[in-house]
Scaffold this motif. Structure first.
Motif, PDB file in Angstrom:
ATOM      1  N   TYR A 235      44.783  29.438  14.849  1.00 56.31           N
ATOM      2  CA  TYR A 235      44.477  31.474  14.212  1.00 56.31           C
ATOM      3  C   TYR A 235      43.071  30.814  13.462  1.00 56.31           C
ATOM      4  CZ  TYR A 235      46.772  35.242  15.208  1.00 56.31           C
ATOM      5  OH  TYR A 235      47.178  36.459  15.538  1.00 56.31           O
ATOM      6  N   GLU A 236      42.963  29.797  12.856  1.00 58.06           N
ATOM      7  CA  GLU A 236      42.065  29.299  11.395  1.00 58.06           C
ATOM      8  C   GLU A 236      41.017  28.894  12.857  1.00 58.06           C
ATOM      9  OE1 GLU A 236      41.344  26.123   8.720  1.00 58.06           O
ATOM     10  OE2 GLU A 236      43.211  26.120   8.674  1.00 58.06           O
ATOM     11  N   THR A 237      41.338  27.850  14.126  1.00 61.40           N
ATOM     12  CA  THR A 237      40.850  27.760  14.643  1.00 61.40           C
ATOM     13  C   THR A 237      39.969  28.533  15.588  1.00 61.40           C
ATOM     14  OG1 THR A 237      42.089  25.304  14.879  1.00 61.40           O
ATOM     15  CG2 THR A 237      40.782  25.839  16.855  1.00 61.40           C
ATOM     16  N   TYR A 238      40.599  29.285  15.790  1.00 63.19           N
ATOM     17  CA  TYR A 238      40.516  30.464  17.421  1.00 63.19           C
ATOM     18  C   TYR A 238      39.529  31.642  16.456  1.00 63.19           C
ATOM     19  CZ  TYR A 238      39.857  35.670  18.715  1.00 63.19           C
ATOM     20  OH  TYR A 238      39.523  36.875  18.567  1.00 63.19           O
ATOM     21  N   TYR A 239      39.638  31.093  14.941  1.00 60.99           N
ATOM     22  CA  TYR A 239      37.999  32.193  13.666  1.00 60.99           C
ATOM     23  C   TYR A 239      37.052  31.102  13.787  1.00 60.99           C
ATOM     24  CZ  TYR A 239      40.650  36.320  13.837  1.00 60.99           C
ATOM     25  OH  TYR A 239      42.377  37.026  13.532  1.00 60.99           O
ATOM     26  N   ASP A 240      37.421  29.887  13.475  1.00 63.98           N
ATOM     27  CA  ASP A 240      36.450  28.659  13.962  1.00 63.98           C
ATOM     28  C   ASP A 240      35.518  28.426  14.704  1.00 63.98           C
ATOM     29  OD1 ASP A 240      35.402  27.104  12.068  1.00 63.98           O
ATOM     30  OD2 ASP A 240      36.510  25.519  11.905  1.00 63.98           O
ATOM     31  N   ILE A 241      35.817  29.298  16.113  1.00 65.26           N
ATOM     32  CA  ILE A 241      34.914  29.234  16.875  1.00 65.26           C
ATOM     33  C   ILE A 241      34.502  30.171  17.909  1.00 65.26           C
ATOM     34  CG2 ILE A 241      35.189  29.593  19.922  1.00 65.26           C
ATOM     35  CD1 ILE A 241      37.873  27.909  19.293  1.00 65.26           C
ATOM     36  N   LYS A 242      34.836  32.355  16.713  1.00 66.14           N
ATOM     37  CA  LYS A 242      33.707  33.010  16.838  1.00 66.14           C
ATOM     38  C   LYS A 242      32.736  32.372  15.534  1.00 66.14           C
ATOM     39  CE  LYS A 242      35.491  36.395  18.236  1.00 66.14           C
ATOM     40  NZ  LYS A 242      35.393  36.984  19.710  1.00 66.14           N
ATOM     41  N   LEU A 243      33.092  32.247  14.736  1.00 69.20           N
ATOM     42  CA  LEU A 243      31.973  31.833  13.854  1.00 69.20           C
ATOM     43  C   LEU A 243      31.168  31.155  14.557  1.00 69.20           C
ATOM     44  CD1 LEU A 243      30.522  32.048  11.072  1.00 69.20           C
ATOM     45  CD2 LEU A 243      32.334  30.454  10.123  1.00 69.20           C
TER      46      LEU A 243
ATOM     47  N   ALA B  25      37.397  30.906  23.214  1.00 68.82           N
ATOM     48  CA  ALA B  25      37.797  31.465  22.470  1.00 68.82           C
ATOM     49  C   ALA B  25      39.051  32.673  23.109  1.00 68.82           C
ATOM     50  CB  ALA B  25      36.655  31.801  21.382  1.00 68.82           C
ATOM     51  N   VAL B  26      38.393  32.863  24.372  1.00 72.43           N
ATOM     52  CA  VAL B  26      38.998  33.988  25.349  1.00 72.43           C
ATOM     53  C   VAL B  26      40.974  33.837  25.230  1.00 72.43           C
ATOM     54  CG1 VAL B  26      39.748  36.020  26.927  1.00 72.43           C
ATOM     55  CG2 VAL B  26      37.458  35.058  25.952  1.00 72.43           C
ATOM     56  N   GLN B  27      40.639  32.283  25.727  1.00 65.67           N
ATOM     57  CA  GLN B  27      42.407  31.469  26.219  1.00 65.67           C
ATOM     58  C   GLN B  27      42.426  31.308  25.347  1.00 65.67           C
ATOM     59  OE1 GLN B  27      40.243  28.060  28.669  1.00 65.67           O
ATOM     60  NE2 GLN B  27      39.920  29.071  29.794  1.00 65.67           N
ATOM     61  N   ILE B  28      42.200  30.572  24.115  1.00 63.37           N
ATOM     62  CA  ILE B  28      42.832  30.622  23.094  1.00 63.37           C
ATOM     63  C   ILE B  28      43.902  31.641  22.019  1.00 63.37           C
ATOM     64  CG2 ILE B  28      43.370  29.953  20.818  1.00 63.37           C
ATOM     65  CD1 ILE B  28      41.145  27.508  21.545  1.00 63.37           C
ATOM     66  N   ARG B  29      43.115  33.274  22.660  1.00 63.72           N
ATOM     67  CA  ARG B  29      43.138  34.656  21.592  1.00 63.72           C
ATOM     68  C   ARG B  29      44.490  35.187  22.363  1.00 63.72           C
ATOM     69  NH1 ARG B  29      43.157  37.698  17.298  1.00 63.72           N
ATOM     70  NH2 ARG B  29      45.765  37.934  18.009  1.00 63.72           N
ATOM     71  N   GLN B  30      44.428  34.583  24.486  1.00 66.99           N
ATOM     72  CA  GLN B  30      45.888  35.438  25.148  1.00 66.99           C
ATOM     73  C   GLN B  30      47.148  34.186  24.456  1.00 66.99           C
ATOM     74  OE1 GLN B  30      43.980  34.037  28.760  1.00 66.99           O
ATOM     75  NE2 GLN B  30      42.768  35.995  28.970  1.00 66.99           N
ATOM     76  N   LEU B  31      46.732  32.989  24.196  1.00 69.51           N
ATOM     77  CA  LEU B  31      47.923  31.829  23.617  1.00 69.51           C
ATOM     78  C   LEU B  31      48.564  32.829  22.687  1.00 69.51           C
ATOM     79  CD1 LEU B  31      50.372  29.522  23.915  1.00 69.51           C
ATOM     80  CD2 LEU B  31      47.834  28.268  22.822  1.00 69.51           C
TER      81      LEU B  31
END
Length: 207
Positions: free
Chosen positions: A110-118, A194-200
């Motif tokens: 989750y931290e990585t996902y939001y880091d990418i979004k940021l 980011a979309v791929q990690i969100r799906q995971l």
């Protein structure tokens, strides 16, 4: 339930845990591919940005700007350089943090996902911050055409209202077009990861 039944049930649950853990780890490993691809693109873009910054420093020499443009150009360039250094430093440290091997838990993913979004939002802000400099540098190059003939023409005849409207409209349209290009480019370069990690993450939550 007596002690033997309780012990048997506990041992069965314990036996099932490794299977569940293996499944989770396999899914976490699927995040490595998009992160590896993202890091590769970030590495390439970092060097492209550095080369572009170096080339920009020599615009006056490359485009043969007259001496009168040197002071305003490098005055703008100092601020341009400060913004680029700030962004590229954040870009570099984000790249160093983005290690696919460091994803053993949902929290880290989750931290990585939001880091990418940021990072995507920072990337957009960086691009928008550079747009005025691009117009300023481009304007100096245009005004320098034919040894400043355009500048002398404006000084002698002034700028008509119609020309002012055209210039302002051109600037506004150029800004909008560049912002749309930025949105498309960011989605293509970074948004899909980011979309791929969100799906995971959604898959892991559903298990």
């Amino acid at each position: 339930m007596n002690f033997d039944d309780f012990k048997s049930a506990w041992e069965n649950d314990k036996a099932e845990d490794p299977i569940k853990t293996t499944i989770d780890l396999d899914k976490f490993k699927t995040a490595r591919l998009p992160l590896d691809q993202l890091r590769a693109k970030m590495k390439d873009e970092f060097w492209v940005q550095c080369i572009a910054l170096l080339i920009t420093a020599f615009f006056p020499q490359i485009f043969g700007l007259s001496q009168g443009f040197y002071l305003p150009f490098y005055g703008f360039f100092v601020f341009y350089l400060a913004i680029c250094v700030y962004y590229l430093s954040r870009f570099y440290f984000f790249y160093k943090r983005l290690l696919p091997a460091d994803l053993p838990t949902m929290e880290n993913l989750y931290e990585t996902y939001y880091d990418i979004k940021l990072h995507i939002e920072i990337y957009k802000s960086f691009t928008y911050a550079l747009l005025p400099f691009a117009f300023a540098f481009g304007g100096m190059i245009i005004l320098n055409v034919k040894n400043g003939k355009i500048v002398r023409m404006f000084m002698e005849h002034g700028i008509s209202n119609n020309l002012t409207i055209v210039l302002v409209a051109s600037f506004a349209i150029g800004m909008i077009v560049l912002m749309l290009i930025t949105e498309f480019w960011v989605r293509k370069q970074y948004g899909k990861y980011a979309v791929q990690i969100r799906q995971l993450l959604d898959e892991l939550k559903g298990d």
